[in-house]
Design a protein around this motif. Structure first.
Motif, PDB file in Angstrom:
ATOM      1  N   ARG A 286       0.812  -1.214   0.000  1.00  0.00           N
ATOM      2  CA  ARG A 286       0.000   0.000   0.000  1.00  0.00           C
ATOM      3  C   ARG A 286       0.849   1.269   0.000  1.00  0.00           C
ATOM      4  O   ARG A 286       1.647   1.490  -0.883  1.00  0.00           O
ATOM      5  CB  ARG A 286      -1.005  -0.056   1.145  1.00  0.00           C
ATOM      6  CG  ARG A 286      -1.943  -1.257   1.037  1.00  0.00           C
ATOM      7  CD  ARG A 286      -3.120  -1.182   1.965  1.00  0.00           C
ATOM      8  NE  ARG A 286      -3.950  -2.361   1.811  1.00  0.00           N
ATOM      9  CZ  ARG A 286      -5.107  -2.547   2.409  1.00  0.00           C
ATOM     10  NH1 ARG A 286      -5.575  -1.605   3.234  1.00  0.00           N
ATOM     11  NH2 ARG A 286      -5.805  -3.643   2.210  1.00  0.00           N
ATOM     12  N   GLN A 287       0.729   2.108   1.025  1.00  0.00           N
ATOM     13  CA  GLN A 287       1.401   3.413   1.000  1.00  0.00           C
ATOM     14  C   GLN A 287       2.912   3.296   0.968  1.00  0.00           C
ATOM     15  O   GLN A 287       3.596   4.199   0.468  1.00  0.00           O
ATOM     16  CB  GLN A 287       0.961   4.244   2.201  1.00  0.00           C
ATOM     17  CG  GLN A 287      -0.435   4.811   2.056  1.00  0.00           C
ATOM     18  CD  GLN A 287      -0.743   5.804   3.149  1.00  0.00           C
ATOM     19  OE1 GLN A 287      -0.560   5.524   4.330  1.00  0.00           O
ATOM     20  NE2 GLN A 287      -1.210   6.976   2.764  1.00  0.00           N
ATOM     21  N   ALA A 288       3.457   2.208   1.473  1.00  0.00           N
ATOM     22  CA  ALA A 288       4.909   2.031   1.440  1.00  0.00           C
ATOM     23  C   ALA A 288       5.433   1.995   0.007  1.00  0.00           C
ATOM     24  O   ALA A 288       6.602   2.320  -0.244  1.00  0.00           O
ATOM     25  CB  ALA A 288       5.305   0.755   2.177  1.00  0.00           C
TER      26      ALA A 288
ATOM     27  N   THR B 286      -2.012  14.735   0.787  1.00  0.00           N
ATOM     28  CA  THR B 286      -2.146  13.289   0.914  1.00  0.00           C
ATOM     29  C   THR B 286      -2.058  12.935   2.389  1.00  0.00           C
ATOM     30  O   THR B 286      -2.054  13.822   3.257  1.00  0.00           O
ATOM     31  CB  THR B 286      -1.067  12.551   0.095  1.00  0.00           C
ATOM     32  OG1 THR B 286      -1.372  11.152   0.078  1.00  0.00           O
ATOM     33  CG2 THR B 286       0.327  12.769   0.664  1.00  0.00           C
ATOM     34  N   TYR B 287      -2.022  11.651   2.681  1.00  0.00           N
ATOM     35  CA  TYR B 287      -1.838  11.164   4.041  1.00  0.00           C
ATOM     36  C   TYR B 287      -0.684  10.165   4.060  1.00  0.00           C
ATOM     37  O   TYR B 287      -0.452   9.443   3.075  1.00  0.00           O
ATOM     38  CB  TYR B 287      -3.086  10.435   4.552  1.00  0.00           C
ATOM     39  CG  TYR B 287      -4.265  11.315   4.868  1.00  0.00           C
ATOM     40  CD1 TYR B 287      -4.490  11.768   6.163  1.00  0.00           C
ATOM     41  CD2 TYR B 287      -5.164  11.680   3.879  1.00  0.00           C
ATOM     42  CE1 TYR B 287      -5.587  12.561   6.462  1.00  0.00           C
ATOM     43  CE2 TYR B 287      -6.263  12.470   4.169  1.00  0.00           C
ATOM     44  CZ  TYR B 287      -6.468  12.905   5.463  1.00  0.00           C
ATOM     45  OH  TYR B 287      -7.555  13.698   5.750  1.00  0.00           O
ATOM     46  N   LEU B 288       0.016  10.113   5.165  1.00  0.00           N
ATOM     47  CA  LEU B 288       0.958   9.035   5.448  1.00  0.00           C
ATOM     48  C   LEU B 288       0.416   8.319   6.675  1.00  0.00           C
ATOM     49  O   LEU B 288       0.563   8.804   7.795  1.00  0.00           O
ATOM     50  CB  LEU B 288       2.366   9.569   5.702  1.00  0.00           C
ATOM     51  CG  LEU B 288       3.432   8.494   5.973  1.00  0.00           C
ATOM     52  CD1 LEU B 288       3.571   7.547   4.785  1.00  0.00           C
ATOM     53  CD2 LEU B 288       4.789   9.137   6.291  1.00  0.00           C
ATOM     54  N   GLY B 289      -0.258   7.205   6.447  1.00  0.00           N
ATOM     55  CA  GLY B 289      -0.976   6.565   7.546  1.00  0.00           C
ATOM     56  C   GLY B 289      -2.049   7.514   8.053  1.00  0.00           C
ATOM     57  O   GLY B 289      -2.852   8.037   7.280  1.00  0.00           O
ATOM     58  N   PRO B 290      -2.071   7.799   9.352  1.00  0.00           N
ATOM     59  CA  PRO B 290      -3.073   8.722   9.888  1.00  0.00           C
ATOM     60  C   PRO B 290      -2.670  10.188   9.777  1.00  0.00           C
ATOM     61  O   PRO B 290      -3.468  11.076  10.083  1.00  0.00           O
ATOM     62  CB  PRO B 290      -3.149   8.314  11.363  1.00  0.00           C
ATOM     63  CG  PRO B 290      -1.768   7.837  11.683  1.00  0.00           C
ATOM     64  CD  PRO B 290      -1.279   7.154  10.426  1.00  0.00           C
ATOM     65  N   LEU B 291      -1.446  10.457   9.330  1.00  0.00           N
ATOM     66  CA  LEU B 291      -0.913  11.820   9.332  1.00  0.00           C
ATOM     67  C   LEU B 291      -1.224  12.551   8.029  1.00  0.00           C
ATOM     68  O   LEU B 291      -0.865  12.074   6.944  1.00  0.00           O
ATOM     69  CB  LEU B 291       0.598  11.804   9.555  1.00  0.00           C
ATOM     70  CG  LEU B 291       1.101  11.173  10.848  1.00  0.00           C
ATOM     71  CD1 LEU B 291       2.624  11.152  10.858  1.00  0.00           C
ATOM     72  CD2 LEU B 291       0.571  11.939  12.050  1.00  0.00           C
TER      73      LEU B 291
ATOM     74  N   ALA C 123       5.582  19.175   6.200  1.00  0.00           N
ATOM     75  CA  ALA C 123       4.208  18.896   5.797  1.00  0.00           C
ATOM     76  C   ALA C 123       3.499  17.971   6.782  1.00  0.00           C
ATOM     77  O   ALA C 123       2.298  18.113   7.025  1.00  0.00           O
ATOM     78  CB  ALA C 123       4.189  18.285   4.401  1.00  0.00           C
ATOM     79  N   LEU C 124       4.244  17.041   7.369  1.00  0.00           N
ATOM     80  CA  LEU C 124       3.640  16.046   8.258  1.00  0.00           C
ATOM     81  C   LEU C 124       3.583  16.492   9.714  1.00  0.00           C
ATOM     82  O   LEU C 124       2.914  15.852  10.529  1.00  0.00           O
ATOM     83  CB  LEU C 124       4.423  14.735   8.165  1.00  0.00           C
ATOM     84  CG  LEU C 124       4.300  13.981   6.840  1.00  0.00           C
ATOM     85  CD1 LEU C 124       5.332  12.872   6.762  1.00  0.00           C
ATOM     86  CD2 LEU C 124       2.889  13.423   6.661  1.00  0.00           C
ATOM     87  N   THR C 125       4.277  17.581  10.042  1.00  0.00           N
ATOM     88  CA  THR C 125       4.296  18.029  11.441  1.00  0.00           C
ATOM     89  C   THR C 125       3.582  19.366  11.613  1.00  0.00           C
ATOM     90  O   THR C 125       2.473  19.431  12.147  1.00  0.00           O
ATOM     91  CB  THR C 125       5.738  18.103  11.965  1.00  0.00           C
ATOM     92  OG1 THR C 125       6.525  18.946  11.096  1.00  0.00           O
ATOM     93  CG2 THR C 125       6.373  16.717  12.023  1.00  0.00           C
ATOM     94  N   SER C 126       4.186  20.435  11.115  1.00  0.00           N
ATOM     95  CA  SER C 126       3.638  21.774  11.365  1.00  0.00           C
ATOM     96  C   SER C 126       2.799  22.326  10.225  1.00  0.00           C
ATOM     97  O   SER C 126       1.921  23.169  10.431  1.00  0.00           O
ATOM     98  CB  SER C 126       4.788  22.746  11.629  1.00  0.00           C
ATOM     99  OG  SER C 126       5.582  22.896  10.457  1.00  0.00           O
TER     100      SER C 126
END
Length: 301
Positions: free
Chosen positions: A158-160, A205-210, A244-247
């Motif tokens: 999947r996302q990997a 997009t999303y990376l898992g729940p993020l 993008a994934l944090t702040s």
């Protein structure tokens, strides 16, 4: 209410048993017909035919690629769109507040249809093709192309698969050679870009729940936002991903340029570069026109 369920049996997270459960639940409250996509682009014609046949709602069950095809067929009409997630990421469904579980999403859609909860939203347009949440020119589109060539890997990890193909694309230098020049609403050209991402909504997009907030202020009720990259080296991409994934403060990075709430962007490249819309590779181009289609789609949300 007359409804058409368009499902992609080859989408990453779809299973025949789950599709049967969904169809049974929908048919208990709707006058439902069911069509399975048989080839790339098939959902476009199925959705367009649904408009002509008088359906009131088209329900897309698959990934974001299936969703994008359905949008091509019903944009600019009064036919409603509902989305049941069935892909690896399901960006659009999650953006609309749908559960990432297909059965739970089906239950929510039935409730919203019964209570007539829907809204009219903007769409983006990239060289004449609608997109719901994003379009990308350059590196990220090359990653999408490489993932699409590895369908078995995508279904397995999947996302990997996107992370792995992102690394492969970097090593191969694909989608990184051309220089891009951007014109915004007719303003002076911004040159020296290596990649461009355009968002109609957030997240990108999303990376898992993020959520990945590449264009953090993008909104379905406004015009388009663009984030441009002047470098696509490994360190630069890592810094962008971290922000993008944090702040979401990507505009604080030295190699990032941002534009917000603009109606029209034009990109000229020194050589043809890959283009994707909503995570679906659509070819290569050296010229890209991006615009907003105002209130072009009714969504059940």
């Amino acid at each position: 209410m007359r409804a058409l369920l368009v499902h992609n049996p080859h989408a990453t997270a779809t299973r025949p048993a789950v599709t049967d459960v969904i169809a049974h639940a929908l048919s208990s409250e709707l006058k439902l017909d069911v069509e399975a996509t048989q080839r790339h682009g098939h959902a476009i014609s199925l959705a367009a035919d649904a408009v002509g046949a008088g359906y009131e709602v088209v329900i897309a069950h698959g990934g974001d690629g299936t969703l994008n095809e359905v949008v091509q067929g019903i944009a600019g009409t009064d036919v409603k769109l509902a989305v049941i997630p069935g892909g690896s990421t399901n960006v659009w469904a999650r953006t609309l507040g749908m559960p990432n579980d297909a059965v739970a999403a089906t239950s929510l859609i039935l409730r919203k249809l019964g209570e007539r909860e829907d809204r009219r939203v903007n769409l983006g347009v990239a060289n004449g093709r609608y997109f719901a949440f994003c379009a990308g020119l350059g590196y990220d589109a090359e990653v999408v192309r490489m993932v699409e060539r590895r369908i078995r890997m995508k279904r397995t990890v999947r996302q990997a698969s996107f992370l792995w193909c992102g690394f492969l694309a970097y090593l191969a230098g694909r989608g990184q050679d051309a220089l891009l020049s951007l014109t915004v609403d007719g303003e002076p050209t911004h040159a020296g870009l290596r990649a461009v991402v355009c968002c109609n909504s957030s997240p990108y997009t999303y990376l898992g729940p993020l959520p990945a907030l590449v264009c953090p202020d993008a909104d379905l009720d406004r015009a388009l936002d663009v984030t441009g990259l002047t470098r696509v080296g490994l360190l630069s991409l890592a810094r962008l991903a971290r922000a993008a994934l944090t702040s979401g403060n990507v505009d604080r990075l030295g190699h990032v340029r941002t534009w917000r709430d603009r109606d029209r962007y034009e990109v000229v490249a020194t050589a043809p570069v890959p283009l994707h819309v909503d995570g679906e590779f659509v070819g290569e181009t050296d010229r890209l026109t991006l615009g907003t289609a105002r209130s072009a789609l009714t969504v059940v949300a």
